[in-house]
Design a protein around this motif. Structure first.
Motif, PDB file in Angstrom:
ATOM      1  N   ALA A 135       0.835  -1.197   0.000  1.00  0.00           N
ATOM      2  CA  ALA A 135       0.000   0.000   0.000  1.00  0.00           C
ATOM      3  C   ALA A 135       0.874   1.253   0.000  1.00  0.00           C
ATOM      4  O   ALA A 135       1.950   1.280   0.605  1.00  0.00           O
ATOM      5  CB  ALA A 135      -0.915  -0.005   1.222  1.00  0.00           C
ATOM      6  N   CYS A 136       0.420   2.268  -0.699  1.00  0.00           N
ATOM      7  CA  CYS A 136       1.116   3.553  -0.649  1.00  0.00           C
ATOM      8  C   CYS A 136       0.891   4.184   0.728  1.00  0.00           C
ATOM      9  O   CYS A 136      -0.069   3.850   1.417  1.00  0.00           O
ATOM     10  CB  CYS A 136       0.593   4.486  -1.741  1.00  0.00           C
ATOM     11  N   GLU A 137       1.775   5.072   1.092  1.00  0.00           N
ATOM     12  CA  GLU A 137       1.631   5.731   2.395  1.00  0.00           C
ATOM     13  C   GLU A 137       2.156   7.156   2.345  1.00  0.00           C
ATOM     14  O   GLU A 137       3.036   7.483   1.538  1.00  0.00           O
ATOM     15  CB  GLU A 137       2.372   4.946   3.480  1.00  0.00           C
ATOM     16  N   GLN A 138       1.597   8.005   3.202  1.00  0.00           N
ATOM     17  CA  GLN A 138       2.031   9.399   3.289  1.00  0.00           C
ATOM     18  C   GLN A 138       3.323   9.425   4.086  1.00  0.00           C
ATOM     19  O   GLN A 138       3.325   9.375   5.309  1.00  0.00           O
ATOM     20  CB  GLN A 138       0.957  10.256   3.970  1.00  0.00           C
ATOM     21  N   ALA A 139       4.455   9.501   3.387  1.00  0.00           N
ATOM     22  CA  ALA A 139       5.757   9.444   4.052  1.00  0.00           C
ATOM     23  C   ALA A 139       6.062  10.740   4.796  1.00  0.00           C
ATOM     24  O   ALA A 139       6.555  10.727   5.929  1.00  0.00           O
ATOM     25  CB  ALA A 139       6.854   9.146   3.034  1.00  0.00           C
ATOM     26  N   ILE A 140       5.797  11.856   4.147  1.00  0.00           N
ATOM     27  CA  ILE A 140       5.916  13.175   4.772  1.00  0.00           C
ATOM     28  C   ILE A 140       4.727  13.994   4.319  1.00  0.00           C
ATOM     29  O   ILE A 140       4.043  13.631   3.356  1.00  0.00           O
ATOM     30  CB  ILE A 140       7.240  13.896   4.390  1.00  0.00           C
ATOM     31  N   SER A 141       4.467  15.085   4.993  1.00  0.00           N
ATOM     32  CA  SER A 141       3.309  15.896   4.635  1.00  0.00           C
ATOM     33  C   SER A 141       3.520  16.535   3.263  1.00  0.00           C
ATOM     34  O   SER A 141       4.650  16.724   2.807  1.00  0.00           O
ATOM     35  CB  SER A 141       3.075  16.982   5.677  1.00  0.00           C
ATOM     36  N   SER A 142       2.442  16.870   2.619  1.00  0.00           N
ATOM     37  CA  SER A 142       2.535  17.526   1.313  1.00  0.00           C
ATOM     38  C   SER A 142       3.222  18.880   1.431  1.00  0.00           C
ATOM     39  O   SER A 142       3.916  19.317   0.511  1.00  0.00           O
ATOM     40  CB  SER A 142       1.151  17.685   0.701  1.00  0.00           C
TER      41      SER A 142
END
Length: 677
Positions: free
Chosen positions: A565-572
């Motif tokens: 699954a993809c994941e939010q590694a750091i905030s946008s």
């Protein structure tokens, strides 16, 4: 005396034939209960459904547009329906193998008795097997037991129990399948020679045609081969093959499948075989720009749960994400920078399409080619996807320090960072300090934005210690180096038995207290380095780089496999800010001169890296919807300094190559070809 002996043999033959037929029809009458049990067991193994769905076939790997890259198989077989097999082929097989095929019901009692009598009286050995029985036998040998030589020997054994099993299964098949279905399956199952199985593959390999277009002469040759592919091999035993072909033609005439004129014309034709044209069955056969991609696609799918058996025998269609235009441009760029056969230097390039739901790989190329001939610049190791650069990414690792600092609030893009020409950083618990020097003249202090563009060392080591080395190390994994950071400091699987922490620990564990991490002196994967800018360009979303668009089976049904699954590694926000900080490298930073020389004016992001001894130089960056890594590193047995020039080489050249002078130019060349100047 002779006459009486023959009468005895004839009587024995008749008795044997009658007993065999009785045994086939009612195996429970066989004296040994074990035989009856064996016969019953065998019937369960073969069903119409298993024959139609389980035939080993050719797996085809394609690019994203469906153009074939390579084929993978154990048996070169292309299954076709009955209406794709010529009438001449069907008639040839029936005429030579089983004239009463359309009248019998799986077995031919007359044939059984005839064969038994012939064998008992010393006549020509005759099998007495129908096409349905031969289907059963060939299915067992070529499909069920294809990987079990002992079982295959039993399938061929001239024993009554084996023949009974074969016959009983044939009777069952005949109850549930039409004659055309049986004949079609038989022609799809049988072996011709070598790895060639089935009539369609044979038509292509021997005559460069398809099964539906086989002529009488061609069909007769193929039908004659199935009796003994080795004895009637048209390449090694042409005389035998032609004699056998003509016998088949005579049988077709006798069976009224052809007229005398057609028979005469067919027998007058030469064998007419070409090849045999069998495609290679490894990724080594792929075009130079596709070999590493093909290899990685198979590795990826195995790790995702698709078995080797499925890949080599499943007749799958694997549509990859490879973009032929992008791949060709990248291959041309790296070969133009470092020739394929240039000793001791590899130039890899990986290109990924960023996205919030997937990171599709578009190209995996190197100046090297996939293959076994080292003298031709070939390698069996996947230089683009493995942790293959043993020397490191140099200052590209400052991206991780910057990301951790921005996320923690320890710095902004405008934060002035202390940047003396050299500094000895005191480490907690250590009596000796860690000395770092800048390579060049820099302002002191220096902003983070300017630091990312010009790459001073002391500023980033100081920032790394302020943020905390563990957080920077963790950021490297978060942004893309997932596999890389799980290898040891030699780029291999950690060895728990080693007393050397560089060998026994993962990079994640080993670098927890080492500020040298931000200077990028540890092994890396070119593919994972490309995924770092891909993560930033995706709004901080990490996805595992994928080479696969779809996998379907021989019937066109989707084949499931696991995907991370993809994941939010750091905030946008952090990703966007860091992208801004990386936007000056080709404008006023370490690649500005190379960008100007290439006529490069597109807005992009980038970061260069050079290891201390110039054994690895790196550029990572991205433009529009392309995230890229270009790595040039020593890959020979005697690594040394990489020197710029034409060609790039290993040697003694004073300062050596840099990321901006040797690794960035292939990026500009590839992107200009892809995007247009």
């Amino acid at each position: 005396m002779s006459a009486s002996r023959n009468l005895v043999k004839l009587a024995v033959g008749c008795a044997a034939g009658g007993a065999l037929v009785a045994g086939i029809l009612a195996p429970v009458t066989i004296s040994a209960g074990v035989v009856a049990a064996d016969v019953s067991d065998s019937v369960i193994q073969i069903t119409p459904a298993s024959i139609s769905t389980a035939l080993p076939g050719v797996t085809t790997i394609t690019d994203r547009n469906g153009s074939p890259i390579a084929t993978i198989f154990d048996q070169y077989r292309i299954t076709v329906p009955g209406d794709k097999i010529s009438a001449a082929m069907k008639n040839a097989v029936v005429s030579i193998e089983d004239r009463r095929f359309y009248q019998e019901h799986g077995i031919d009692p007359q044939g059984v008795a005839r064969a038994a009598i012939s064998d008992a009286t010393g006549g020509d050995h005759q099998g007495g097997s129908t096409i349905t029985q031969q289907l059963v036998k060939n299915y067992l040998i070529n499909v069920v037991d294809k990987d079990n030589p002992a079982a295959q020997a039993a399938d061929r054994a001239d024993k009554i129990t084996r023949k009974l099993k074969e016959a009983r299964s044939a009777i069952e098949l005949d109850k549930h399948m039409s004659k055309d279905e049986i004949l079609t399956d038989y022609l799809n199952v049988v072996e011709f020679t070598g790895k060639i199985y089935g009539v369609e593959a044979a038509a292509r390999a021997y005559f460069g045609t398809t099964a539906d277009k086989l002529t009488v002469a061609q069909a007769a040759l193929l039908a004659g081969m199935v009796n003994n592919p080795t004895t009637f091999n048209p390449y090694t035993k042409a005389v035998n093959a032609q004699r056998r072909r003509d016998i088949v033609i005579d049988s077709m005439l006798a069976n009224k499948a052809i007229d005398p004129q057609t028979a005469a014309q067919a027998k007058a034709e030469p064998l007419g075989v070409t090849g045999p044209n069998v495609p290679p069955s490894t990724c080594f056969s792929a075009q130079p720009d596709a070999g590493f991609f093909c290899q990685y696609a198979l590795t990826y799918l195995q790790q995702a749960g698709i078995t080797q058996e499925q890949l080599t025998n499943g007749g799958l269609t694997i549509k990859t994400t490879m973009d032929a235009h992008v791949s060709e441009a990248a291959k041309s760029a790296v070969e133009g920078n470092v020739p394929t056969k240039q000793p001791g230097i590899a130039n890899t390039m990986a290109i990924i399409s960023p996205g919030s739901t997937s990171h599709e790989i578009l190209a995996l190329v190197a100046n090297r080619n996939l293959g076994t001939d080292q003298s031709q610049g070939q390698t069996t190791r996947n230089l683009v996807t493995e942790v293959s650069d043993p020397f490191g990414g140099g200052s590209t690792f400052k991206i991780f320090t910057a990301a951790a600092a921005l996320e923690s609030g320890k710095a902004t893009l405008d934060t002035p960072l202390p940047n003396p020409p050299s500094q000895c950083f005191q480490m907690p618990g250590n009596q000796k300090c860690y000395t770092v020097r800048n390579d060049g003249n820099y302002s002191d202090p220096i902003s983070l934005t300017t630091g990312l563009a010009t790459s001073p060392n002391t500023a980033f080591v100081g920032l790394e210690l302020q943020v905390g080395v563990p957080e920077v190390v963790k950021m490297a994994s978060r942004l893309g180096l997932r596999t890389t950071m799980q290898t040891n400091d030699a780029g291999a699987k950690p060895d728990p038995n080693s007393k050397d922490p560089q060998r026994s620990q993962t990079q994640t564990d080993y670098f927890q207290d080492k500020p040298s991490f931000t200077l990028g002196n540890s092994p890396i994967s070119p593919l994972e380095m490309a995924n770092v800018p891909a993560t930033l360009m995706s709004g901080g979303v990490w996805c595992a780089p994928t080479p696969i668009l779809s996998v379907t089976d021989a019937a066109g049904n989707p084949v499931n496999y696991q995907t991370p699954a993809c994941e939010q590694a750091i905030s946008s926000d952090v990703a966007s800010t860091l992208m801004t900080g990386l936007s000056q490298d080709t404008v006023s930073g370490t690649t500005a001169a190379a960008a100007h020389a290439a006529g490069w004016t597109r807005p992009d992001v980038g970061k260069t890296g050079t290891t201390q001894t110039n054994e690895s130089v790196v550029f990572v960056g991205g433009v529009e919807n392309y995230a890229v890594s270009s790595l040039v590193f020593a890959d020979g047995n005697k690594p040394g300094t990489i020197c710029p020039g034409n060609p790039v080489r290993i040697g003694n050249c004073g300062h050596g190559a840099f990321g901006g002078t040797v690794a960035a130019p292939p990026y500009f060349k590839a992107m200009q070809a892809i995007l247009g100047r």
